[in-house]
Design a protein around this motif. Structure first.
Motif, PDB file in Angstrom:
ATOM      1  N   LEU A   8       0.844  -1.187   0.000  1.00  0.00           N
ATOM      2  CA  LEU A   8       0.000   0.000   0.000  1.00  0.00           C
ATOM      3  C   LEU A   8       0.885   1.244   0.000  1.00  0.00           C
ATOM      4  N   ILE A   9       0.660   2.092  -0.992  1.00  0.00           N
ATOM      5  CA  ILE A   9       1.408   3.349  -1.089  1.00  0.00           C
ATOM      6  C   ILE A   9       0.415   4.503  -1.108  1.00  0.00           C
ATOM      7  N   GLY A  10       0.900   5.683  -0.840  1.00  0.00           N
ATOM      8  CA  GLY A  10       0.049   6.869  -0.866  1.00  0.00           C
ATOM      9  C   GLY A  10       0.531   7.867   0.163  1.00  0.00           C
ATOM     10  N   LEU A  11      -0.015   9.054   0.066  1.00  0.00           N
ATOM     11  CA  LEU A  11       0.375  10.130   0.966  1.00  0.00           C
ATOM     12  C   LEU A  11      -0.109   9.842   2.387  1.00  0.00           C
ATOM     13  N   MET A  12       0.510  10.466   3.367  1.00  0.00           N
ATOM     14  CA  MET A  12       0.071  10.337   4.754  1.00  0.00           C
ATOM     15  C   MET A  12      -1.408  10.706   4.837  1.00  0.00           C
ATOM     16  N   GLY A  13      -2.145   9.934   5.618  1.00  0.00           N
ATOM     17  CA  GLY A  13      -3.562  10.234   5.808  1.00  0.00           C
ATOM     18  C   GLY A  13      -4.496   9.539   4.835  1.00  0.00           C
ATOM     19  N   ILE A  94       7.294  -2.757  -7.085  1.00  0.00           N
ATOM     20  CA  ILE A  94       6.747  -3.193  -8.375  1.00  0.00           C
ATOM     21  C   ILE A  94       7.049  -4.664  -8.632  1.00  0.00           C
ATOM     22  N   ASN A  95       8.256  -5.091  -8.332  1.00  0.00           N
ATOM     23  CA  ASN A  95       8.691  -6.441  -8.688  1.00  0.00           C
ATOM     24  C   ASN A  95       8.372  -7.520  -7.657  1.00  0.00           C
ATOM     25  N   ARG A  96       7.978  -7.131  -6.460  1.00  0.00           N
ATOM     26  CA  ARG A  96       7.803  -8.132  -5.407  1.00  0.00           C
ATOM     27  C   ARG A  96       6.381  -8.227  -4.860  1.00  0.00           C
ATOM     28  N   GLY A  97       5.440  -7.564  -5.505  1.00  0.00           N
ATOM     29  CA  GLY A  97       4.067  -7.640  -5.020  1.00  0.00           C
ATOM     30  C   GLY A  97       3.115  -6.849  -5.892  1.00  0.00           C
ATOM     31  N   THR A  98       1.862  -6.810  -5.453  1.00  0.00           N
ATOM     32  CA  THR A  98       0.830  -6.019  -6.118  1.00  0.00           C
ATOM     33  C   THR A  98       0.719  -4.710  -5.352  1.00  0.00           C
ATOM     34  N   VAL A  99       0.839  -3.605  -6.076  1.00  0.00           N
ATOM     35  CA  VAL A  99       0.898  -2.290  -5.442  1.00  0.00           C
ATOM     36  C   VAL A  99      -0.425  -1.551  -5.615  1.00  0.00           C
ATOM     37  N   THR A 146       3.977   3.716  -9.996  1.00  0.00           N
ATOM     38  CA  THR A 146       4.363   2.546  -9.208  1.00  0.00           C
ATOM     39  C   THR A 146       3.199   1.575  -9.012  1.00  0.00           C
ATOM     40  N   ALA A 147       1.997   2.111  -8.965  1.00  0.00           N
ATOM     41  CA  ALA A 147       0.818   1.312  -8.602  1.00  0.00           C
ATOM     42  C   ALA A 147       0.304   0.426  -9.729  1.00  0.00           C
ATOM     43  N   ASP A 148      -0.138  -0.759  -9.325  1.00  0.00           N
ATOM     44  CA  ASP A 148      -0.897  -1.622 -10.230  1.00  0.00           C
ATOM     45  C   ASP A 148      -2.347  -1.139 -10.277  1.00  0.00           C
ATOM     46  N   TYR A 149      -2.842  -0.649  -9.142  1.00  0.00           N
ATOM     47  CA  TYR A 149      -4.228  -0.201  -9.025  1.00  0.00           C
ATOM     48  C   TYR A 149      -4.285   1.054  -8.165  1.00  0.00           C
ATOM     49  N   VAL A 150      -5.253   1.916  -8.465  1.00  0.00           N
ATOM     50  CA  VAL A 150      -5.483   3.129  -7.681  1.00  0.00           C
ATOM     51  C   VAL A 150      -6.851   2.984  -7.019  1.00  0.00           C
ATOM     52  N   ILE A 151      -6.895   3.178  -5.706  1.00  0.00           N
ATOM     53  CA  ILE A 151      -8.144   3.073  -4.950  1.00  0.00           C
ATOM     54  C   ILE A 151      -8.387   4.407  -4.251  1.00  0.00           C
ATOM     55  N   GLU A 152      -9.541   5.001  -4.510  1.00  0.00           N
ATOM     56  CA  GLU A 152      -9.923   6.264  -3.880  1.00  0.00           C
ATOM     57  C   GLU A 152     -10.388   5.994  -2.451  1.00  0.00           C
TER      58      GLU A 152
END
Length: 170
Positions: A8-13, A94-99, A146-152
């Motif tokens: 899981l990536i994304g800005l703080m909060g 990117i190479n070691r999981g689903t982002v 970097t992301a495979d998927y973007v979730i709002e």
């Protein structure tokens, strides 16, 4: 190689830790928060690391932890908001999981972070909105690439975010 890790990536909060913890329980996977692991290993909190070592010192620790954690199997990892600034971190993710990029609008981010004293990048003279807007502009393209998927996450319940992630994994 089948990707078995969820990052899981994304800005703080944006809800990375909250979503990650509940998602890992639901999927019966181990959960890690890279910031918490750094704090556990050093015995001090992130603001103190920033204070003593600067952002560069913290980022070096973060890169080592992300390299280590992304090599594990069947984990959910919530990364720090700035982890994607480092190309090595992006490659490992990117190479070691689903982002999954957990994305939120500026107003929601301000509401969720403005009272939090454990966020060193927000402890500046400029208003939280200005800092977050700048971070979003800097980091947004890196999260996207970097992301495979973007979730709002702004107007979504934790349950709905988790369901969206699970749906993408199938």
């Amino acid at each position: 190689m089948q990707k078995t890790n969820i990052f899981l990536i994304g800005l703080m909060g944006t809800g990375k830790t909250t979503v990650g913890r509940q998602l890992s329980r639901k999927l019966k996977m181990e959960f890690y928060d890279s910031d918490r692991v750094i704090e556990e290993r050093t015995g001090v909190d992130i603001p103190l690391i920033f204070d003593k070592e600067g952002e560069a010192g913290f980022r070096a620790r973060e890169t080592a932890i992300i390299d280590e954690l992304t090599q594990k199997k069947n984990i959910v990892l919530a990364t720090g908001g700035g982890a994607i600034l480092n190309a090595e971190n992006r490659n490992h993710l990117i190479n070691r999981g689903t982002v999954f990029y957990l994305k939120s609008n500026l107003q929601t981010l301000v509401e969720r972070t403005s009272k939090d004293k454990n966020r060193p990048l927000l402890q500046t003279a400029e208003p939280v909105e200005v800092t977050l807007k700048r971070l979003l502009e800097q980091r947004g393209p890196l999260y996207e690439e970097t992301a495979d998927y973007v979730i709002e996450t702004a107007n979504n319940s934790i349950h709905n975010v988790i369901q969206a992630i699970i749906k993408h994994l199938k």
